[in-house]
Design a protein around this motif. Structure first.
Motif, PDB file in Angstrom:
ATOM      1  N   LEU A 640      29.922 -29.176  50.907  1.00 50.54           N
ATOM      2  CA  LEU A 640      29.095 -29.203  49.612  1.00 50.54           C
ATOM      3  C   LEU A 640      28.451 -27.551  50.334  1.00 50.54           C
ATOM      4  O   LEU A 640      28.260 -27.095  49.648  1.00 50.54           O
ATOM      5  N   ASP A 641      27.526 -27.279  51.676  1.00 50.22           N
ATOM      6  CA  ASP A 641      27.281 -26.494  52.161  1.00 50.22           C
ATOM      7  C   ASP A 641      28.244 -25.043  52.129  1.00 50.22           C
ATOM      8  O   ASP A 641      27.634 -24.016  52.242  1.00 50.22           O
ATOM      9  N   ASP A 642      29.246 -25.584  52.362  1.00 46.67           N
ATOM     10  CA  ASP A 642      30.066 -23.989  52.706  1.00 46.67           C
ATOM     11  C   ASP A 642      29.953 -23.787  50.730  1.00 46.67           C
ATOM     12  O   ASP A 642      30.750 -22.578  50.695  1.00 46.67           O
ATOM     13  N   ILE A 643      30.398 -25.098  49.909  1.00 42.43           N
ATOM     14  CA  ILE A 643      30.122 -24.351  48.446  1.00 42.43           C
ATOM     15  C   ILE A 643      29.207 -23.790  48.504  1.00 42.43           C
ATOM     16  O   ILE A 643      29.381 -22.344  47.864  1.00 42.43           O
ATOM     17  N   ALA A 644      28.198 -23.757  48.385  1.00 43.35           N
ATOM     18  CA  ALA A 644      26.698 -23.112  48.077  1.00 43.35           C
ATOM     19  C   ALA A 644      26.596 -22.159  49.094  1.00 43.35           C
ATOM     20  O   ALA A 644      26.573 -20.929  48.107  1.00 43.35           O
ATOM     21  N   ASN A 645      27.381 -21.560  50.601  1.00 42.46           N
ATOM     22  CA  ASN A 645      27.617 -20.280  50.923  1.00 42.46           C
ATOM     23  C   ASN A 645      28.317 -19.033  49.879  1.00 42.46           C
ATOM     24  O   ASN A 645      28.301 -18.700  49.881  1.00 42.46           O
ATOM     25  N   ALA A 646      29.387 -20.064  49.859  1.00 39.17           N
ATOM     26  CA  ALA A 646      30.535 -19.308  49.288  1.00 39.17           C
ATOM     27  C   ALA A 646      29.953 -18.775  47.614  1.00 39.17           C
ATOM     28  O   ALA A 646      30.714 -17.277  47.469  1.00 39.17           O
ATOM     29  N   LYS A 647      29.172 -19.489  46.588  1.00 42.18           N
ATOM     30  CA  LYS A 647      28.525 -19.432  45.852  1.00 42.18           C
ATOM     31  C   LYS A 647      27.548 -18.022  45.801  1.00 42.18           C
ATOM     32  O   LYS A 647      26.787 -18.009  44.724  1.00 42.18           O
ATOM     33  N   GLY A 648      27.299 -18.070  47.151  1.00 39.58           N
ATOM     34  CA  GLY A 648      26.166 -17.370  47.326  1.00 39.58           C
ATOM     35  C   GLY A 648      24.726 -17.922  46.918  1.00 39.58           C
ATOM     36  O   GLY A 648      23.776 -17.234  46.257  1.00 39.58           O
ATOM     37  N   ILE A 649      24.373 -19.358  46.983  1.00 42.68           N
ATOM     38  CA  ILE A 649      23.482 -20.172  46.281  1.00 42.68           C
ATOM     39  C   ILE A 649      22.585 -21.097  46.589  1.00 42.68           C
ATOM     40  O   ILE A 649      23.749 -21.627  48.313  1.00 42.68           O
ATOM     41  N   GLU A 650      21.276 -21.423  46.776  1.00 44.29           N
ATOM     42  CA  GLU A 650      20.652 -22.235  47.841  1.00 44.29           C
ATOM     43  C   GLU A 650      21.562 -23.922  47.874  1.00 44.29           C
ATOM     44  O   GLU A 650      22.183 -23.762  46.576  1.00 44.29           O
ATOM     45  N   PHE A 651      21.676 -24.763  48.762  1.00 43.27           N
ATOM     46  CA  PHE A 651      21.915 -25.762  48.650  1.00 43.27           C
ATOM     47  C   PHE A 651      20.940 -26.618  47.558  1.00 43.27           C
ATOM     48  O   PHE A 651      21.632 -27.673  47.404  1.00 43.27           O
ATOM     49  N   LYS A 667      32.462 -37.095  36.661  1.00 45.51           N
ATOM     50  CA  LYS A 667      33.315 -38.177  37.635  1.00 45.51           C
ATOM     51  C   LYS A 667      33.051 -37.403  38.710  1.00 45.51           C
ATOM     52  O   LYS A 667      33.836 -36.488  38.592  1.00 45.51           O
ATOM     53  N   LEU A 668      32.573 -37.114  39.829  1.00 42.73           N
ATOM     54  CA  LEU A 668      32.689 -36.581  41.279  1.00 42.73           C
ATOM     55  C   LEU A 668      32.554 -37.727  42.787  1.00 42.73           C
ATOM     56  O   LEU A 668      31.849 -38.440  43.058  1.00 42.73           O
ATOM     57  N   ASN A 669      33.900 -36.857  43.320  1.00 42.17           N
ATOM     58  CA  ASN A 669      34.039 -37.785  44.026  1.00 42.17           C
ATOM     59  C   ASN A 669      33.298 -37.431  46.037  1.00 42.17           C
ATOM     60  O   ASN A 669      34.392 -36.213  46.107  1.00 42.17           O
ATOM     61  N   ILE A 670      32.510 -37.516  46.687  1.00 45.02           N
ATOM     62  CA  ILE A 670      31.222 -36.278  47.223  1.00 45.02           C
ATOM     63  C   ILE A 670      31.498 -37.233  48.603  1.00 45.02           C
ATOM     64  O   ILE A 670      30.833 -37.570  49.613  1.00 45.02           O
ATOM     65  N   CYS A 709      14.423 -41.544  54.753  1.00 48.88           N
ATOM     66  CA  CYS A 709      15.500 -40.729  54.361  1.00 48.88           C
ATOM     67  C   CYS A 709      15.073 -39.269  54.185  1.00 48.88           C
ATOM     68  O   CYS A 709      13.870 -38.934  53.626  1.00 48.88           O
ATOM     69  N   SER A 710      15.813 -38.255  53.672  1.00 43.71           N
ATOM     70  CA  SER A 710      14.992 -36.864  53.666  1.00 43.71           C
ATOM     71  C   SER A 710      15.927 -36.708  52.126  1.00 43.71           C
ATOM     72  O   SER A 710      16.106 -37.519  51.603  1.00 43.71           O
ATOM     73  N   GLU A 711      15.147 -35.749  51.627  1.00 42.44           N
ATOM     74  CA  GLU A 711      14.740 -35.524  50.095  1.00 42.44           C
ATOM     75  C   GLU A 711      16.494 -35.450  49.776  1.00 42.44           C
ATOM     76  O   GLU A 711      17.584 -35.728  48.739  1.00 42.44           O
ATOM     77  N   ASP A 712      16.890 -34.294  50.597  1.00 46.01           N
ATOM     78  CA  ASP A 712      19.120 -33.827  50.063  1.00 46.01           C
ATOM     79  C   ASP A 712      19.964 -35.532  50.959  1.00 46.01           C
ATOM     80  O   ASP A 712      20.371 -35.947  49.452  1.00 46.01           O
ATOM     81  N   GLU A 713      19.574 -36.172  51.489  1.00 45.28           N
ATOM     82  CA  GLU A 713      20.205 -37.503  51.578  1.00 45.28           C
ATOM     83  C   GLU A 713      19.652 -38.241  50.366  1.00 45.28           C
ATOM     84  O   GLU A 713      20.805 -38.569  49.727  1.00 45.28           O
ATOM     85  N   ILE A 714      18.848 -38.304  50.161  1.00 44.09           N
ATOM     86  CA  ILE A 714      18.723 -39.133  48.399  1.00 44.09           C
ATOM     87  C   ILE A 714      18.945 -38.526  47.161  1.00 44.09           C
ATOM     88  O   ILE A 714      19.932 -39.437  46.550  1.00 44.09           O
ATOM     89  N   ARG A 715      19.330 -37.508  47.369  1.00 51.43           N
ATOM     90  CA  ARG A 715      19.829 -36.355  46.300  1.00 51.43           C
ATOM     91  C   ARG A 715      21.119 -36.843  45.898  1.00 51.43           C
ATOM     92  O   ARG A 715      22.015 -36.959  45.002  1.00 51.43           O
ATOM     93  N   LEU A 716      21.644 -36.953  47.506  1.00 50.20           N
ATOM     94  CA  LEU A 716      23.769 -37.088  47.507  1.00 50.20           C
ATOM     95  C   LEU A 716      24.026 -38.560  47.394  1.00 50.20           C
ATOM     96  O   LEU A 716      25.014 -38.375  46.357  1.00 50.20           O
ATOM     97  N   VAL A 717      23.050 -39.244  47.587  1.00 49.04           N
ATOM     98  CA  VAL A 717      23.598 -40.934  47.632  1.00 49.04           C
ATOM     99  C   VAL A 717      23.321 -40.810  46.122  1.00 49.04           C
ATOM    100  O   VAL A 717      23.974 -41.622  45.333  1.00 49.04           O
ATOM    101  N   ARG A 718      22.435 -40.850  45.976  1.00 45.90           N
ATOM    102  CA  ARG A 718      22.483 -40.933  44.219  1.00 45.90           C
ATOM    103  C   ARG A 718      22.674 -40.303  43.111  1.00 45.90           C
ATOM    104  O   ARG A 718      23.459 -40.951  41.868  1.00 45.90           O
ATOM    105  N   SER A 723      27.950 -40.806  39.583  1.00 44.68           N
ATOM    106  CA  SER A 723      28.744 -40.596  39.524  1.00 44.68           C
ATOM    107  C   SER A 723      29.293 -42.296  39.085  1.00 44.68           C
ATOM    108  O   SER A 723      30.980 -42.561  38.149  1.00 44.68           O
ATOM    109  N   GLU A 724      29.405 -43.346  39.936  1.00 47.20           N
ATOM    110  CA  GLU A 724      30.235 -44.260  40.020  1.00 47.20           C
ATOM    111  C   GLU A 724      29.989 -44.992  39.545  1.00 47.20           C
ATOM    112  O   GLU A 724      30.837 -45.911  38.652  1.00 47.20           O
ATOM    113  N   MET A 725      28.340 -45.153  38.483  1.00 49.38           N
ATOM    114  CA  MET A 725      27.913 -46.322  37.905  1.00 49.38           C
ATOM    115  C   MET A 725      27.798 -45.707  36.719  1.00 49.38           C
ATOM    116  O   MET A 725      27.770 -46.819  35.550  1.00 49.38           O
ATOM    117  N   ALA A 726      27.760 -44.801  36.204  1.00 43.84           N
ATOM    118  CA  ALA A 726      27.363 -44.231  34.946  1.00 43.84           C
ATOM    119  C   ALA A 726      28.783 -43.923  34.453  1.00 43.84           C
ATOM    120  O   ALA A 726      29.190 -43.416  32.861  1.00 43.84           O
TER     121      ALA A 726
END
Length: 727
Positions: A640-651, A667-670, A709-718, A723-726
């Motif tokens: 994901l961090d490589d995608i952000a860099n490639a798109k020129g946007i912040e993580f 549905k996305l599988n990360i 837990c960091s904010e980014d970690e919580i967002r990633l698991v959310r 994706s899986e539940m909804a």
């Protein structure tokens, strides 16, 4: 040399007006008398006339120094048309070729030219300086003079060099003009221009026809703006954004929604900018989406609304930009969207700048956030910022006065604050004062050993949210003041000292609480929420049944904001449901989607609901392309961090996009990325939290999950969970 002329006759002869506005006549008389002059006049007050008319009446050529290259031609055309003479006004800037420059110089030598507009950069060129030394200068006019001051909202270093350059050209009176300047900025301008004894002309900053409103910046801000513009169809307006990227995006979205709009920023070539400006003046375009590069000096009297998509960096910038509305005295609606997140971004932009510049920038931001969050009359707050007293209790033309909050007694708290300011020797800013009152042992307080003082923490038993509004309202009431020379230091006034000796009643209103997750009711149009409470309740009941049957939290079925929009727009087909915020193709394919539209259709039939035509905010292709590209990159298991860099946007911005994708039903599988960056047990703990929680709110999750837990970690698991539940 003083000039004896009938000014009213000259005004009629050259400009066609029968009488002067405000201080215009006194200002012009002062210039004709050869005295230095300082003019503070709000947008629409007629500043240009204050130097244009005397230039036509005096011997020699007046030099007008202005940063507005794009508008110089417009000003020159206006003067030339008024006088009916070619060459009476010229400009000298980088847009001219050698032949054109020679023509300008010939007209000046021949005595034809009364007004010469020069950009500060052009003034520094040796050729130009040498030429101007040979010319009789009637006076120098410094337009947009606030650009001189580091405390101004549009500081330009080249303005600092103006005084030495004009000294080298030749001595002549100076008139400095600005539409916006605090006491600090005024002092700075006069000092830097070497005109300490200049006579000051200060007009009132009050623009009674302007309506001021601040709205929370929700995820639906684009839709809010489109609704607003459609309600004011055919009227001219300006929308200000801080970034060029947002200017381009928003202009494209407005055009996709059949609004005649164009983008304007400094990154566009000069011919495009010039054409856009002309189209706006000629009403081929209704709305300009712009950075602050647009509007300075624009002569369009009937701009009916000014919208700030992003909170401005300073109140001076805000005042000048809103001042472009209603210059003809007619309707002028000034709507600002405010978000704490935007404020944090602006603060972050300052990192890496010199410390002094950061300090100034942060103090200006504090003033802006105070204005946005206050529940006090916005007009009163703005005028106080510019050193003007506004005694009217309710202006009747701002959101806070139209929807006043209840006042609370605060004399006890004011006494605590005044005694605290005295205890720390009136030598600190408001944020330090509040830390001292509430007993926060910050590094700065410990360094000054103020935690040892008896009054440290004297207000810790009070509601903490009272102190910021109390200090701001004590400033407006005149019990305390900010030191102009040492910007921001809080001092007690004579009225404040009297209050300490003899306490008297003091009422304040608490600040607004900005919830950026809730929908906003359109205040100015007197509208009320269109949400149907009965249908909203029925949709919530259905969501509860579906969530129970599927064994998933209600918010993974549909978020509250989606239900509320359903209860407002009444979608009765799956196609219409797709227009609801947070509902994408993935949600439409879920078996429960049809249950919701069937319920809404039954409800509409049974209650004879006449549905309004939906306002569909059409997005532009570029955004869809980004989403598709992100989905494809995740499918290929790119980090994901490589995608952000490639798109020129912040993580963080990438996570915003990914969240929008999964909340819309895709549905996305990360898992591949989580396995790389997070411990498996850590992922399970956060996942279990969301499985058992009644809300997906991020702040609540951060509070519950603690420091592990960091904010980014919580967002990633959310994202994984939704994706899986909804979906």
């Amino acid at each position: 040399m003083a000039y004896k002329v009938n000014l009213t006759e000259s005004l009629k002869r050259y400009f066609g007006f029968d009488k002067f506005k405000g201080d215009q006549e006194a200002i012009i008389s002062n210039v004709l008398a050869g005295r230095d002059t300082f003019v503070l006049m709000p947008t629409g007050g007629g500043k240009s006339l204050c130097y244009q008319l005397p230039s036509l009446l005096m011997d020699g050529t007046a030099i007008v120094i202005s940063p507005l290259i794009a508008l110089m031609k417009n000003q020159v055309d206006v003067i030339s048309n008024l006088c009916g003479t070619d060459g009476v006004a010229h400009y000298l800037n980088s847009s001219l070729n050698k032949a054109a420059i020679d023509q300008v110089k010939n007209d000046i030598r021949a005595g034809h030219t009364k007004l010469l507009y020069v950009a500060p950069e052009s003034l520094t060129k040796e050729d130009n300086v040498d030429f101007l030394k040979t010319v009789k200068i009637s006076f120098y006019a410094i337009d947009e003079a606030h650009c001189i001051s580091e405390w101004g909202h549009d500081f330009r270093p080249e303005y600092r060099r103006i005084r030495p350059i004009i000294n080298g050209i030749g001595k002549a009176p100076v008139i400095a003009l600005t539409a916006t300047a605090t006491d600090k900025v005024r002092t700075d301008i006069k000092k830097n221009l070497g005109m300490p004894d200049a006579q000051e002309f200060k007009s009132s900053f009050n623009r009674p026809n302007l309506y001021y409103e601040v709205r929370p910046k929700t995820n639906a801000v684009d839709k809010d703006i489109i609704k607003f513009i459609k309600q004011h169809s055919g009227k001219s307006g300006i929308i200000y954004c801080l970034s060029r990227k947002k200017v381009e995006e928003l202009a494209a979205i407005l055009r996709a929604n059949e609004i005649k709009a164009a983008a304007y920023h400094a990154g566009l070539d000069s011919s495009t900018r010039s054409q856009t400006q002309d189209d706006f003046l000629m009403e081929k375009i209704d709305v300009i989406v712009a950075t602050i590069a647009f509007g300075m000096g624009i002569d369009k009297p009937d701009v009916r609304f000014v919208i700030h998509y992003d909170i401005p960096k300073s109140l001076e910038g805000y005042y000048q930009e809103t001042g472009r509305a209603g210059r003809d005295g007619g309707e002028g609606l000034c709507i600002t969207f405010y978000s704490h997140k935007d404020l944090q971004k602006l603060d972050k932009f300052m990192e890496g700048k010199p410390v002094a510049e950061q300090d100034i920038g942060r103090q200006l931001l504090q003033e802006t956030s105070a204005y946005a969050e206050t529940s006090v009359c916005r007009r009163k707050m703005l005028l106080h910022y510019f050193g003007e007293v506004y005694d009217v209790e309710n202006c009747g033309n701002c959101d806070n006065c139209r929807h006043p909050k209840e006042k609370i007694q605060a004399e006890k708290q004011l006494l605590i604050a005044l005694n605290a300011i005295a205890a720390i020797k009136e030598n600190f800013r408001s944020d330090y004062v509040i830390d001292f009152i509430t007993g926060r042992e910050t590094e700065e307080i410990l360094a000054h050993k103020h935690h040892t003082l008896e009054l440290f923490g004297s207000g810790e038993d009070e509601d903490e949210s009272i102190w910021s509004p109390l200090i701001r309202q004590a400033l407006i009431a005149g019990y305390i003041k900010k030191d102009v020379e040492n910007y921001g230091l809080i001092k007690i006034t004579s009225e404040g000292k009297k209050f300490i000796k003899k306490v008297k009643p003091f009422m304040i209103v608490k600040d607004k609480e900005f919830n950026e997750d809730e929908d906003f009711v359109l205040e100015h149009d007197g509208g009320t929420s269109a949400l149907d409470p009965m249908l909203n309740s029925m949709l919530r009941d259905l969501r509860k049944k579906v969530s129970k049957k599927m064994g998933r939290p209600p918010y993974v079925i549909f978020q509250d904001v989606s239900l509320e929009q359903m209860a407002t727009d009444y979608p009765v087909t799956l196609d219409e449901l797709k227009n609801i915020q947070g509902v994408g193709e993935g949600k439409i394919k879920q078996p429960y989607a049809k249950q919701f539209v069937d319920l809404i259709k039954r409800y509409c039939d049974e209650n004879d609901i006449v549905r309004q035509a939906d306002l569909r905010v059409r997005t532009v292709a570029k955004k869809s392309v980004l989403k598709v590209s992100i989905i494809q990159s995740i499918d290929r298991q790119i980090a994901l961090d490589d995608i952000a860099n490639a798109k020129g946007i912040e993580f963080e911005d990438l996570l915003d996009e990914v969240e929008a994708i999964v909340y819309s039903g895709t549905k996305l599988n990360i898992d591949y990325f989580l396995e790389e960056v997070m411990d498996e047990d850590h992922v399970d703990d956060i996942y279990d939290y969301f499985r058992n929680s009644e809300t997906d709110d991020l702040e609540t999750a951060i509070d519950e999950l603690g420091e592990d837990c960091s904010e980014d970690e919580i967002r990633l698991v959310r994202i994984k969970f939704i994706s899986e539940m909804a979906n």
